[in-house]
Enzyme design. Sequence first.
Site, PDB file in Angstrom:
ATOM      1  N   SER A  59       1.020  -1.239   0.466  1.00 51.20           N
ATOM      2  CA  SER A  59       0.049  -0.176  -0.043  1.00 51.20           C
ATOM      3  C   SER A  59       0.585   1.059  -0.109  1.00 51.20           C
ATOM      4  CB  SER A  59      -1.123   0.050   1.042  1.00 51.20           C
ATOM      5  OG  SER A  59      -0.308   0.330   2.356  1.00 51.20           O
ATOM      6  N   LYS A 120       0.768   4.356   7.017  1.00 53.92           N
ATOM      7  CA  LYS A 120       0.788   5.227   5.688  1.00 53.92           C
ATOM      8  C   LYS A 120       1.410   6.362   6.132  1.00 53.92           C
ATOM      9  CE  LYS A 120      -2.520   1.608   4.513  1.00 53.92           C
ATOM     10  NZ  LYS A 120      -2.699   1.536   3.507  1.00 53.92           N
TER      11      LYS A 120
END
Length: 284
Positions: A59, A120
């Site tokens: 990701s 993230k």
Amino acid sequence: MENTPAESLDTPATPAPAAVEEKPKNEWKELGVFLVKLALIVFIVRSFIFSPFSIPSESMMPRLLVGDYLFITKWNYGYSRHSLPWSVPLIPGRIFAGTPTRGDVVVFKAPGHDGEDWIKRVIGLPGDSIQMVNGQLMLNGKAIPKQRIGDLELPITPNVHECPTLFQAVDAKGNPVCKMPQFRETLPNGKSYNVLDQGLTPQDNTEVYHVPAGHVFLMGDNRDNSTDSRFSQPPEGQGISYVPMENIEGKAVLSFWSTDGSAAWLLPWTWFTAARWSRMGEGF
């Protein structure tokens, strides 16, 4: 006249004191004390100074690949129970609190995902509005500059879990690679980073998100392959929605090891041939 024998002037020798017998040391006890001290040091270091973290998903490509290992620092945004191993509830609320900077890469406890550690990039802070329009990131109503740069060319190895057929190719030496469109985004504070964007997908057009107080809006750099704040938490979705700041464990600062996944534990020389040396020592 007979000589009288002289009396002996020697005094009797004083008996030596009995040797004090040393008690045998309890080696198991000493080992136990050492291990307790070592565990305490590790607990303190991992909780308050820095901690290692490994990358389990794609990701955050291209900055982070599966098989990368990095250090996070723990003091940047303050401490909460999530700063401690296993989120031991020893810290009430959040102490020495600090606010992340847009563009920081952070490790956090993913809300709604049973205490899993995720990583993230911070895109939105409290009070910000975020939206994706045709793959364009909008921050507070303004488009974030997005510049097309050279494709990411990644050798296909066991640690490359997903490469759509459309992006499979070969390099100049005939080795299989994954070539994906790559862009450079620059936030208002000057922070720049590369993102992957395969084209229009459902998550490239979203509603407007308004970041509430005490929360951040997080996104993965691999925009079409990241379950992040654009998606609701379970059970409605598989994302994380807005992430409370107290869930943030630390800031990514340095990559210290990377492997392409081709090594075998019983073949030590493969540990070196599988290493991605060029990725080690990279900062954030």
